[in-house]
Enzyme design. Structure first.
Site, PDB file in Angstrom:
ATOM      1  N   ASP A 162      41.375  39.272  27.336  1.00 61.54           N
ATOM      2  CA  ASP A 162      40.686  40.048  28.367  1.00 61.54           C
ATOM      3  C   ASP A 162      40.320  39.081  29.483  1.00 61.54           C
ATOM      4  O   ASP A 162      40.799  37.941  29.514  1.00 61.54           O
ATOM      5  CB  ASP A 162      39.436  40.747  27.772  1.00 61.54           C
ATOM      6  CG  ASP A 162      39.126  42.059  28.490  1.00 61.54           C
ATOM      7  OD1 ASP A 162      38.864  42.013  29.708  1.00 61.54           O
ATOM      8  OD2 ASP A 162      39.152  43.120  27.848  1.00 61.54           O
ATOM      9  N   HIS A 164      42.605  43.658  33.062  1.00 62.42           N
ATOM     10  CA  HIS A 164      41.833  42.873  32.071  1.00 62.42           C
ATOM     11  C   HIS A 164      42.507  41.529  31.762  1.00 62.42           C
ATOM     12  O   HIS A 164      42.449  41.062  30.627  1.00 62.42           O
ATOM     13  CB  HIS A 164      41.661  43.678  30.773  1.00 62.42           C
ATOM     14  CG  HIS A 164      40.649  44.780  30.883  1.00 62.42           C
ATOM     15  ND1 HIS A 164      39.300  44.573  30.672  1.00 62.42           N
ATOM     16  CD2 HIS A 164      40.781  46.091  31.188  1.00 62.42           C
ATOM     17  CE1 HIS A 164      38.644  45.724  30.829  1.00 62.42           C
ATOM     18  NE2 HIS A 164      39.522  46.663  31.156  1.00 62.42           N
ATOM     19  N   GLU A 182      42.048  50.645  32.473  1.00 60.79           N
ATOM     20  CA  GLU A 182      41.230  50.201  33.607  1.00 60.79           C
ATOM     21  C   GLU A 182      41.947  49.176  34.499  1.00 60.79           C
ATOM     22  O   GLU A 182      41.393  48.142  34.844  1.00 60.79           O
ATOM     23  CB  GLU A 182      39.908  49.611  33.084  1.00 60.79           C
ATOM     24  CG  GLU A 182      39.101  50.633  32.321  1.00 60.79           C
ATOM     25  CD  GLU A 182      37.873  50.062  31.623  1.00 60.79           C
ATOM     26  OE1 GLU A 182      36.853  50.760  31.599  1.00 60.79           O
ATOM     27  OE2 GLU A 182      37.923  48.928  31.100  1.00 60.79           O
TER      28      GLU A 182
HETATM   29  C1  ACM Z   1      38.306  50.617  26.957  1.00 59.90           C
HETATM   30  O1  ACM Z   1      37.212  50.896  26.442  1.00 59.90           O
HETATM   31  N1  ACM Z   1      38.371  50.065  28.153  1.00 59.90           N
HETATM   32  C2  ACM Z   1      39.550  50.908  26.262  1.00 59.90           C
END
Ligand code: ACM
Length: 629
Positions: A197, A271, A348
């Site tokens: 991440d 991410h 995201e």
């Molecule tokens: C997530 O909670 N961004 C998969």
């Protein structure tokens, strides 16, 4: 003589009633019949297996029993041991791959299964049938009784998962093993590791050494995630860590011994700041100053659910070098992890930097793409091709549906259940892990006392979750998963606090028949698990004993409504500044508050003993939680 008979009767009665003979297994077995009586394990009991595969489980039980009992068991090949593990020569179809039968009588216990996974689960049930002291690491002198039962048990779903975010906080190899051990005992079989991440890259990739030389480390910071100070220019990145490939292979073997498969997640194309800090050329902006993020703010989130990244944390989908990079990463991931699935994230992903990048715009034009989601879909299809070439299947968060994805992709539904419904209707396999029922990073009790978080998920809600959404063909729902994001979690004990008891509720959601679910029956079983966890040294939350206080407001007046998740608790409260206890007001119906300012204090009791935490709600807090419902 009469006295003697009375005496004997007294002892017989205390033997029957003084000891709790009820069975408290989590997850609830499919079928369980109990008879009176018990088998008592002693130093002359024997532990046996019928072939070399069942030996593994018999040996594990010996390992588990010798410390607390102080006996010196040794597993032996036989058909007639006091605790006998048998693998069926002819499979019993009802038991499938993971089911088992456990039959105990006055002379011992026989556990039978088609595969070792079933024997392992039979052993877990047996351990929960034994007294709680079986969790002790040192010898305890007591009667090791096993009630007489006949259990037939098998899971409802094949995917029974928990995710641990080892990127936001690095958990050591030993901590990860401990977590796997804990979840496997509740018959959870899938451990999803969020390995990468913005805040850390946690798996060694030998052909890309900077991913862990640079990407696994960040500057030391404490405090609320998202509010921490940014790295300063020459600051040393000293916090973090990673798993070498040998470490990971050791973790995988440990998990396999416990019927747990590990799903690795490489979260792309968003991410990805830790990867970009290691190799800045992977992003559109190619900012050489990109640092592994320590939990400082770099995004803005808007009320409509959209967001903006202020720093670039996305891979460039128009750059062939990115796919060469990913091919190297997934070549190594595919050889380390035996699981057929590789999780590629997809959640995201901010498209703002792509839309300013000449390469991305040219690719969109060339491919006739109308919106940036199609760029992400293009990226994901390329990634799916890379995985397929290595014999692996793609799974991703539900954003992978946006812009289209190959029909074989599996979707993890997290933004509620709608992604899962949509995916299943399109014929994708789905794992349900909606924020609404399965996000165990959310608070589990009163918001003013639990560690800060923007959302809440109480145990009862976790427990009452039905993973198959209405109107969806159940054959597409592989199962479900709880997710523990670790932005705010820096120790294993805190991870345990967030996981248990909600992980027990999820284990039952995923294993037990829908028809057998019963909250009032689950509560005492949770309490028995608390006692076991305490002996074992595993942390857990007792937030479900705390009062739930709602405030209704109308015409400038406030009315308090109070209750508790656990049935039968007494709720006591004060509005006069005093500490609440059994001498205070006992809640029975909504309380209209007189003109204030008033501070409300609330506490729960059971059988005259305080059981919940003290809740103190000051005038601002009361006003803030007014609902006009
Ligand atoms: C997530 O909670 N961004 C998969």
């Amino acid at each position: 003589m009469k006295k003697l008979i009375l005496f004997a009767l007294f002892f017989a009665l205390t033997r029957v009633y003084g000891q709790d003979s009820a069975i408290h297994v989590i997850p609830q077995p499919v079928e369980i019949q109990q008879s009176t009586g018990e088998y008592t394990l002693t130093s002359v009991s024997t532990i046996g297996f019928n072939n070399q595969d069942s030996r593994k489980i018999a040996d594990m039980l010996v390992q588990k029993l010798n410390n607390p009992t102080g006996f010196s068991f040794k597993a032996e090949q036989t058909n007639s041991a006091s605790i006998q593990f048998n693998l069926n020569k002819v499979p019993v179809s009802q038991l499938g791959k993971e089911g088992y039968s456990l039959v105990s009588g006055t002379s011992g216990v026989v556990i039978t299964a088609n595969e070792t996974a079933g024997l392992f689960y039979g052993m877990q049930t047996l351990l929960q049938l034994l007294p709680k002291e079986i969790e002790s690491k040192t010898a305890v002198s007591m009667a090791w009784t096993i009630p007489i039962v006949k259990i037939t048990d098998y899971p409802r779903f094949g995917w029974r998962g928990l995710m641990l975010d080892v990127s936001r906080n690095f958990f050591t190899k030993e901590e990860v093993k401990s977590y796997i051990d804990q979840l496997s005992r509740y018959k959870l079989n899938t451990f999803h590791m969020h390995l990468t991440d913005d805040n850390g890259w946690r798996i060694e990739i030998k052909s890309l050494p900077k991913l862990t030389e640079v990407g696994a480390w960040r500057v030391p910071r404490y405090g609320q995630f998202g509010g921490r100070a940014k790295p300063v220019s020459d600051e040393k990145a000293t916090v973090g860590g990673f798993y070498t490939q040998d470490d990971m292979k050791e973790i995988i073997r440990y998990a396999q011994d416990r019927n747990v498969t590990i799903v690795p997640e490489i979260d792309i194309p968003g991410h990805s700041m830790a990867a970009i800090a290691s190799y800045p050329e992977l992003s559109c902006t190619k900012d050489q100053d990109t640092k592994v993020n320590p939990g400082s703010s770099f995004s803005e989130w808007y009320k409509d659910g959209t967001f903006k990244m202020l720093l670039d944390n996305t891979l460039n989908p128009s750059d062939e070098k990115v796919y060469e990079f990913l091919d190297k990463v997934f070549t190594e991931i595919a050889t380390i992890f035996p699981n057929p699935y590789i999780h590629v994230g997809g959640d995201e992903c901010y498209k703002g930097f792509w839309m300013k990048d000449a390469g991305c715009l040219a690719l969109m034009k060339k491919m006739n793409m109308a919106k940036p989601e199609e760029l992400q879909a293009y990226f994901m299809k390329r990634v799916e091709g890379i995985l397929k070439a290595k014999g692996k299947k793609l799974i991703g968060w539900d954003e992978i549906l946006e812009g289209g994805i190959g029909p074989e992709a599996t979707v993890m539904s997290w933004r509620g259940i709608k992604g899962g419904i949509e995916a299943a209707k399109m014929g994708h396999n789905v794992v349900m892990t909606p924020t609404t029922y399965a996000y165990i990073d959310y608070q589990q009790g009163e918001q003013t006392i639990e560690p800060p978080m923007y959302a809440s998920l109480r145990l009862e809600k976790c427990y009452n979750w039905e993973p198959v959404p209405e109107g969806v063909d159940a054959k597409y729902i592989l199962g479900g998963q709880g997710n523990l994001w670790a932005e705010q979690i820096v120790t294993l004990h805190h991870a345990e606090y967030m996981t248990w008891p909600r992980g027990w509720a999820l284990a039952e959601d995923f294993w037990s028949p829908k028809e057998s679910k019963n909250w009032a029956n689950f509560v005492p079983r949770v309490e028995k698990q608390f006692e076991r966890a305490e002996i074992e040294g595993v942390n857990y939350s007792t937030a479900f004993y705390d009062a739930i206080v709602n405030v209704r407001g109308k015409d400038g007046e406030m009315t308090l409504e109070m209750n508790s998740e656990v049935p039968g608790l007494d709720v006591f409260y004060t509005i006069d500044g005093a500490m609440p206890n059994i001498y205070s007001n006992k809640y029975s119906s909504p309380v209209k508050l007189p003109p204030g300012p008033i501070t409300v204090r609330v506490v729960t009791y059971r059988n005259g003993k305080q059981i919940g935490h003290l809740i103190t709600l000051n005038p601002e807090e009361l006003k803030g939680r007014i609902s006009t419902r």
